[in-house]
Enzyme design. Structure first.
Site, PDB file in Angstrom:
ATOM      1  N   GLY A 213       0.830  -1.195   0.000  1.00 44.61           N
ATOM      2  CA  GLY A 213       0.000   0.000   0.000  1.00 44.61           C
ATOM      3  C   GLY A 213       0.865   1.245   0.000  1.00 44.61           C
ATOM      4  O   GLY A 213       2.074   1.172   0.233  1.00 44.61           O
ATOM      5  N   GLY A 216       2.633   5.554   4.315  1.00 46.52           N
ATOM      6  CA  GLY A 216       1.844   6.235   5.340  1.00 46.52           C
ATOM      7  C   GLY A 216       0.445   5.695   5.527  1.00 46.52           C
ATOM      8  O   GLY A 216      -0.358   6.283   6.242  1.00 46.52           O
ATOM      9  N   THR A 217       0.132   4.548   4.903  1.00 51.39           N
ATOM     10  CA  THR A 217      -1.213   3.999   5.070  1.00 51.39           C
ATOM     11  C   THR A 217      -1.325   3.172   6.343  1.00 51.39           C
ATOM     12  O   THR A 217      -2.393   2.653   6.649  1.00 51.39           O
ATOM     13  CB  THR A 217      -1.629   3.127   3.865  1.00 51.39           C
ATOM     14  OG1 THR A 217      -0.513   2.343   3.460  1.00 51.39           O
ATOM     15  CG2 THR A 217      -2.096   3.982   2.720  1.00 51.39           C
ATOM     16  N   GLY A 218      -0.209   3.002   7.042  1.00 51.28           N
ATOM     17  CA  GLY A 218      -0.286   2.320   8.333  1.00 51.28           C
ATOM     18  C   GLY A 218       0.202   0.882   8.307  1.00 51.28           C
ATOM     19  O   GLY A 218      -0.200   0.075   9.146  1.00 51.28           O
ATOM     20  N   THR A 220       3.316  -0.290   8.860  1.00 48.54           N
ATOM     21  CA  THR A 220       4.144  -0.518  10.042  1.00 48.54           C
ATOM     22  C   THR A 220       3.279  -0.542  11.293  1.00 48.54           C
ATOM     23  O   THR A 220       3.433  -1.408  12.160  1.00 48.54           O
ATOM     24  CB  THR A 220       5.192   0.598  10.167  1.00 48.54           C
ATOM     25  OG1 THR A 220       5.828   0.762   8.905  1.00 48.54           O
ATOM     26  CG2 THR A 220       6.221   0.266  11.225  1.00 48.54           C
ATOM     27  N   GLU A 434      -8.483  33.487  -9.935  1.00 50.18           N
ATOM     28  CA  GLU A 434      -9.281  32.702  -8.993  1.00 50.18           C
ATOM     29  C   GLU A 434     -10.772  32.993  -9.142  1.00 50.18           C
ATOM     30  O   GLU A 434     -11.606  32.099  -8.965  1.00 50.18           O
ATOM     31  CB  GLU A 434      -8.828  32.955  -7.549  1.00 50.18           C
ATOM     32  CG  GLU A 434      -7.357  32.655  -7.260  1.00 50.18           C
ATOM     33  CD  GLU A 434      -6.893  31.287  -7.731  1.00 50.18           C
ATOM     34  OE1 GLU A 434      -7.711  30.345  -7.829  1.00 50.18           O
ATOM     35  OE2 GLU A 434      -5.687  31.161  -8.041  1.00 50.18           O
ATOM     36  N   HIS A 437     -12.011  30.673 -11.806  1.00 50.12           N
ATOM     37  CA  HIS A 437     -12.254  29.327 -11.291  1.00 50.12           C
ATOM     38  C   HIS A 437     -13.543  29.294 -10.472  1.00 50.12           C
ATOM     39  O   HIS A 437     -14.384  28.406 -10.629  1.00 50.12           O
ATOM     40  CB  HIS A 437     -11.112  28.887 -10.365  1.00 50.12           C
ATOM     41  CG  HIS A 437      -9.843  28.473 -11.063  1.00 50.12           C
ATOM     42  ND1 HIS A 437      -9.817  27.561 -12.089  1.00 50.12           N
ATOM     43  CD2 HIS A 437      -8.556  28.833 -10.852  1.00 50.12           C
ATOM     44  CE1 HIS A 437      -8.555  27.383 -12.484  1.00 50.12           C
ATOM     45  NE2 HIS A 437      -7.776  28.157 -11.747  1.00 50.12           N
ATOM     46  N   ASP A 512      -3.048  24.081 -13.411  1.00 54.93           N
ATOM     47  CA  ASP A 512      -4.389  23.839 -13.940  1.00 54.93           C
ATOM     48  C   ASP A 512      -4.314  23.034 -15.230  1.00 54.93           C
ATOM     49  O   ASP A 512      -5.076  22.090 -15.454  1.00 54.93           O
ATOM     50  CB  ASP A 512      -5.090  25.172 -14.266  1.00 54.93           C
ATOM     51  CG  ASP A 512      -5.268  26.043 -13.031  1.00 54.93           C
ATOM     52  OD1 ASP A 512      -5.328  25.483 -11.928  1.00 54.93           O
ATOM     53  OD2 ASP A 512      -5.348  27.271 -13.195  1.00 54.93           O
TER      54      ASP A 512
END
Ligand code: ADP
Ligand code: ZN
Length: 614
Positions: A213, A216-218, A220, A434, A437, A512
Site C-alpha cells: 500500500g 503512510g497507510t499504516g 508498520t 481565482e 475558477h 491547472d
C-alpha cells in the site's frame, strides 16, 4: 550480548589493520634480506661508509660503466648506488631497463637489484589502507549505533541493552480506517497467542504476510498492532538496511535478525521496504549479487522454520509489482494484504483517534475535515491534526478550531503561507484568475464539487486557489461532469485572457493545465469516453522512469489520435470558459474585486456576491 558483538567488531578491525601492516613488513624484510644478486661479491663496507657518494647523471653513469670504472651497483628503481673501481662511492639517477642491465653486465659490474621501497613510499600505501579500514569500521558502528551492534537490524530491537525488544503497546484500536486489512491480519493474533492449538488442528500456519500500500497507510502501524495484540516481541528492520557497503553484510544481518527471532519466539519479524532486497533481478541500486545473496538468506531462513516455530514475518512494500516471485511462493509471503488509502469514513475514524489527544472547539466537524482530505494517508491525517494543534498554540489558543484544521490542510497540501508581499499587479492577476475558477465552479455546481473557498493568499508555489469540498467519494465521473471539471480547470487562464487581454496571460495556469491534461487523458485513454477512440483501454502509464509516459499497446496512429482527442477536449473546455466568463463579465469582476479586498472568500460569501441562494 550486543556488547560482545561490538567487541568482536573491534577485534576484527584490529586484526585487519594488523594484517595489512604485517604483510607489508614481511614483504620488506624479504626483499632486504635476499636481494637478487648477479654475481655475488663481498662489498667493501669501509670505504662506502666514509666517503660521500659522488652524484652522477644517467649518461655519466653509462659512460663510467662502459669504461669499466664501476665495480658494484645496487639498483633500486631509478636510483643506482655502488662503488667505483677506484674505491669511491657513487649515486646516480638512471633509467632502469633490460638493455641497460645487459650493458652493465658486459662491463663486468656486480649488480644488485633491490626491490624494497622506501619508508615513505611504504607509508603511502599503508596509511590509506589503514584509514580506509578505520573508515569502514566507523561507518559500521554508525552514529545511530549508540546501543552498540552491527547494523540497523539490531539497533532498533535491542536499544535498551537487553535481548528482548520492548513489547509493542500499540493495539488494533490505534489503527483506524483500514478495517479490511485489520480483519485479515487479526487471525495472526490468534495464531501467535495459541500456536499449539493451530498446529494440533493441522492447519497450515502462516509464515509470511506481505502488506502493500501507499506510504503512510499504516503498514508498520498494523504490524506493530498485531504484535501488541498478541503481546509478543516485535523485531523491526528495513530492506534498505540490509544493503551494506561491505559485500555479505546483508546476509549476516538477516541471519542475526532471525537468530534473535528464534530465541524470542513467538514473535513478529517486520521487514519494511522489502522491495529493496526482494525486487526482480536486474533492478535496484544494491549490487545485484549482494542483493540476491541477501534475498536467498531471507528465503532460507523462512523455509527453515518449523511449522509451529511461532515466528511470523510481516513485510511491507509500496511496490508489490516489482517483487521477485520467489518471495511470494507458498511457505513464504504467501498471504498478501493490500492496504488502500482510507475513504471518507476511514479518514474520519483516523482523525478521531488523533483528535482524542487534542481539545477541539465547537466549530470543528471531523466529518467535514474528512471530506476535505480525500487522498490523505493515515500518516498525513495524523500530521494534519498535529499541524492544527501547532497553529492553535501559535495563536495562543487552548483549543483547536475548524480554521486551524483548514490552515493545516492548506499547509500540507500547498506549503506554508508566503510572507512575501505580492505586487499589486500579481494580486490583480491572482484575483481575476481565482474569480474565473470560482465563477465556473458555481456555474457548474450541479456537475462538480461544491466550493469550499477562494483565496489569493499565496502558499507554496501557488499565488492563490479555489478549493472544493467533495460531497462524497466519487468513484466515477460521467462525460458531462468531466467537461464541467475541465472548464473549471481552464477558467483561471480564461479569466486572465478575458480581463487582461490575450497577450497578458501568464504561466500561473501551469498546474491547472497539467490537471486538465491528466483528467482528459484518463477520460479518453482509460475510460473510453472518446467516440473516435472508442472503448479500448490504452495501457498508458504515466509516471514511469523520470515521469515519462510509457505506452504499451498503442500504435503510433492511435497515439496521435489520442493526443488529438485530449487537445480537443481541453480546447473545448477553454472555449467554454471564455464564453461563460465573457457573458457574465460584471459578475466575475465583482468576485475579483471582493477577492482583492478580502483575500479569502468562503462558499457562502461567493454565493452572496453572485446572488445565489446556497
Ligand atoms: P507505512 O508503514 O504504511 O508507511 P506507517 O505505519 O509508518 O505507514 O504510518 C506512519 C504513522 O501514520 C503511524 O505511526 C500513525 O501515526 C499514522 N497512521 C498511518 N496510518 C494510520 C491508520 N490507519 N490509523 C491510525 N494512524 C495511522
Ligand atoms: Zn488556476
Amino acid at each position: 550480548m550486543l556488547k560482545n558483538f561490538s567487541a568482536n567488531k573491534y577485534l576484527i578491525a584490529f586484526l585487519v589493520i594488523a594484517a595489512v601492516i604485517g604483510l607489508d613488513i614481511f614483504g620488506r624484510r624479504g626483499s632486504d634480506s635476499a636481494p637478487a644478486t648477479v654475481p655475488e661479491i663481498p662489498q667493501i663496507q669501509s670505504t662506502e661508509k666514509r666517503a660521500k657518494p659522488a652524484e652522477m647523471n644517467f649518461s655519466e653513469f653509462l659512460s663510467a660503466a662502459t669504461a669499466g670504472k664501476i665495480a658494484t651497483a645496487t639498483i633500486n628503481n631509478n636510483e643506482a648506488t655502488g662503488t667505483m673501481k677506484d674505491g669511491g662511492a657513487f649515486k646516480a639517477q638512471i633509467v632502469y631497463d633490460a638493455a641497460m642491465l645487459k650493458q652493465l653486465g658486459k662491463s663486468g659490474v656486480s649488480i644488485t637489484i633491490d626491490n624494497s621501497t622506501g619508508l615513505w613510499e611504504r607509508l603511502g600505501v599503508v596509511v590509506p589502507i589503514v584509514l580506509m579500514v578505520l573508515f569502514i569500521f566507523l561507518i559500521l558502528r554508525g552514529p545511530r549505533m549508540a546501543g552498540g551492534g552491527l547494523g540497523g537490524v539490531t539497533q532498533m530491537t535491542i536499544t535498551r541493552g537487553n535481548s528482548v525488544p520492548n513489547k509493542s503497546k500499540i493495539t488494533f484500536k490505534d489503527v483506524a480506517g483500514i478495517e479490511d486489512a485489520k480483519k485479515e491480519v487479526s487471525e495472526l493474533v490468534d495464531f501467535l497467542k495459541r500456536p499449539a492449538e493451530f498446529s494440533k488442528l493441522g492447519a497450515r500456519l502462516p509464515r509470511g504476510v506481505l502488506l502493500s500500500g501507499a506510504p503512510g497507510t499504516g503498514k508498520t502501524l498494523l504490524a506493530r498492532a498485531v504484535a501488541g495484540e498478541a503481546n509478543v516481541p516485535f523485531f523491526s528492520s528495513s530492506g534498505s538496511e540490509f544493503s551494506g557497503i561491505l559485500v555479505g553484510l546483508g546476509v549476516s544481518k538477516v541471519r542475526e535478525l532471525f537468530k534473535l527471532a528464534k530465541q524470542n519466539a513467538p514473535c513478529i519479524v517486520f521487514i519494511d521496504e522489502i522491495d529493496a532486497i526482494g525486487q526482480k533481478r536486474g533492478k535496484g541500486l544494491m549490487s545485484d549479487h549482494d542483493r540476491e545473496q541477501t534475498l536467498n538468506q531471507l528465503l532460507i531462513e523462512m523455509d527453515g522454520f518449523e511449522n509451529n516455530s511461532g515466528i511470523i514475518v510481516i513485510a511491507a512494500t509500496n511496490r508489490p509489482d516489482i517483487l521477485d516471485s520467489a518471495l511470494l511462493r507458498p511457505g513464504r509471503f504467501d498471504r498478501q494484504v493490500y492496504i488502500e488509502l482510507p475513504d471518507k469514513d476511514g479518514r474520519r475514524d483516523i482523525l478521531k483517534i488523533y483528535a482524542e489527544k487534542l481539545k477541539l472547539d465547537g466549530s470543528v466537524d471531523l466529518d467535514v475535515t474528512a471530506r476535505g482530505t480525500s487522498g490523505f494517508s493515515g500518516a498525513e491525517l495524523a500530521n494534519l491534526m498535529n499541524e492544527a494543534a501547532l497553529l492553535a498554540v501559535r495563536r495562543k489558543s487552548k483549543t483547536v478550531s475548524a480554521k486551524d484544521l483548514d490552515n493545516a490542510r492548506d499547509k500540507i497540501l500547498m506549503g506554508p503561507e508566503k510572507s512575501i508581499k505580492m505586487t499589486d499587479n500579481d494580486k490583480k492577476l491572482a484575483a481575476y484568475h481565482e474569480a474565473g475558477h470560482a465563477f465556473l465552479s458555481v456555474h457548474y455546481r450541479d456537475l462538480s464539487d461544491p466550493i469550499l473557498k477562494a483565496t489569493i493568499i499565496p502558499r507554496g508555489r501557488a499565488l492563490g486557489m479555489v478549493q472544493h469540498l467533495p460531497k462524497d467519494e466519487k468513484r466515477s465521473l460521467n462525460l458531462a461532469e468531466i467537461r464541467a471539471t475541465l472548464s473549471i480547470y481552464m477558467a483561471g487562464r480564461a479569466a486572465e485572457e478575458v480581463f487582461l487581454g490575450k497577450d497578458k496571460i501568464t504561466t500561473g495556469a501551469m498546474a491547472d493545465i497539467a490537471a486538465a491534461t491528466n483528467l482528459a487523458r484518463h477520460a479518453v485513454a482509460q475510460a473510453g469516453l472518446s467516440k473516435k477512440l472508442g472503448m479500448i483501454a490504452l495501457n498508458e502509464t504515466v509516471g514511469g522512469w523520470g515521469g515519462m509516459s510509457r505506452r504499451e499497446n498503442v500504435s503510433d496512429k492511435t497515439a496521435e489520435l489520442l493526443d488529438a482527442e485530449i487537445k480537443s477536449l481541453i480546447d473545448k473546455a477553454y472555449g467554454d470558459s471564455v464564453k461563460v466568463i465573457t457573458k457574465s463579465k460584471p459578475k466575475v469582476k465583482k468576485l475579483a474585486d471582493e477577492l482583492l479586498k478580502r483575500e479569502t472568500l468562503s462558499a457562502a460569501e461567493i454565493n452572496k456576491i453572485l446572488g445565489i441562494k446556497s
